[in-house]
Design an enzyme around this catalytic site. Sequence first.
Site, PDB file in Angstrom:
ATOM      1  N   ARG A 243      22.068  51.781  38.894  1.00  0.00           N
ATOM      2  CA  ARG A 243      24.397  51.274  39.422  1.00  0.00           C
ATOM      3  C   ARG A 243      24.534  50.995  37.980  1.00  0.00           C
ATOM      4  NH1 ARG A 243      24.367  46.409  43.478  1.00  0.00           N
ATOM      5  NH2 ARG A 243      22.736  46.855  44.647  1.00  0.00           N
TER       6      ARG A 243
ATOM      7  N   THR B  29      31.372  49.038  37.616  1.00  0.00           N
ATOM      8  CA  THR B  29      31.122  48.985  39.009  1.00  0.00           C
ATOM      9  C   THR B  29      30.581  49.032  40.424  1.00  0.00           C
ATOM     10  OG1 THR B  29      30.796  51.196  38.969  1.00  0.00           O
ATOM     11  CG2 THR B  29      32.443  51.730  38.391  1.00  0.00           C
TER      12      THR B  29
ATOM     13  N   ASP C  35       9.912  43.447  44.819  1.00  0.00           N
ATOM     14  CA  ASP C  35      10.098  45.256  44.337  1.00  0.00           C
ATOM     15  C   ASP C  35       9.645  46.170  44.668  1.00  0.00           C
ATOM     16  OD1 ASP C  35      10.687  46.663  42.675  1.00  0.00           O
ATOM     17  OD2 ASP C  35      12.281  46.027  41.890  1.00  0.00           O
TER      18      ASP C  35
ATOM     19  N   ASP D 120       7.920  47.665  41.882  1.00  0.00           N
ATOM     20  CA  ASP D 120       7.501  47.253  40.772  1.00  0.00           C
ATOM     21  C   ASP D 120       5.844  47.057  41.316  1.00  0.00           C
ATOM     22  OD1 ASP D 120       8.478  47.283  38.588  1.00  0.00           O
ATOM     23  OD2 ASP D 120       9.553  44.634  39.298  1.00  0.00           O
TER      24      ASP D 120
END
Length: 209
Positions: free
Chosen positions: A104, A108, A200, A203
């Site tokens: 990401r 933006t 996550d 993870d």
Amino acid sequence: MGGIHVMDHPLLRHKIDYIRRKEVGTKEFREIIEEISMLMCYEATRELKLEDVEIETPICTMQGKELAGRKLAVVPILRAGLGMVEGILHMIPAAKIGHIGLYRDPETLEPVEYYCKLPADCDKREVFVVDPMLATGGSSAAAITMLKEKGVKNIRFLCVIAAPEGVEKMKKEHPDVDIYIGVLDEKLNEHGYIVPGLGDAGDRIFGTK
Ligand code: URA
């Protein structure tokens, strides 16, 4: 036209809710994600076409069936999607595998491609894009756009847990894609995690953090 398929199966639900527990360790998490992926693959392949084939059993000749038409490819979105590949390969051992990596952009907040390696004939294949968590839908929608730009026409998306926000984004951007969801959760939190979710997924699969 695609559709949203929330799987409603007790075995799947049991396994998903089991691995949500924070005390479940990496080895068990990874093994059970593989089992979940196998079950999801079973459901997501329900509509595959069969064709007639003559086979000989030890007793007689018969008209049997085998899978017809397009071959399959699995495309995990890195990195958590990797955790779903083995389970799918148990069901479809001949599938080719592509990889898509996105990060990401901090400015933006848009997903940016950093890795894309796909089977050369992926435009002729039925492609199963996999990512355990459909959160905002940003990376999943972008990965599917990348595949469409490479000419892929037959795409299904499989995720273990989805947030309503991600489902809406996928419906809006890719209404033609069938989406298979293990469990639909409540919402996203302010950090972009699915609530209640499982934390996550990358993870938890790789034992990082
Ligand atoms: N990705 C994850 O791994 N977990 C979430 O809850 C959301 C996105």
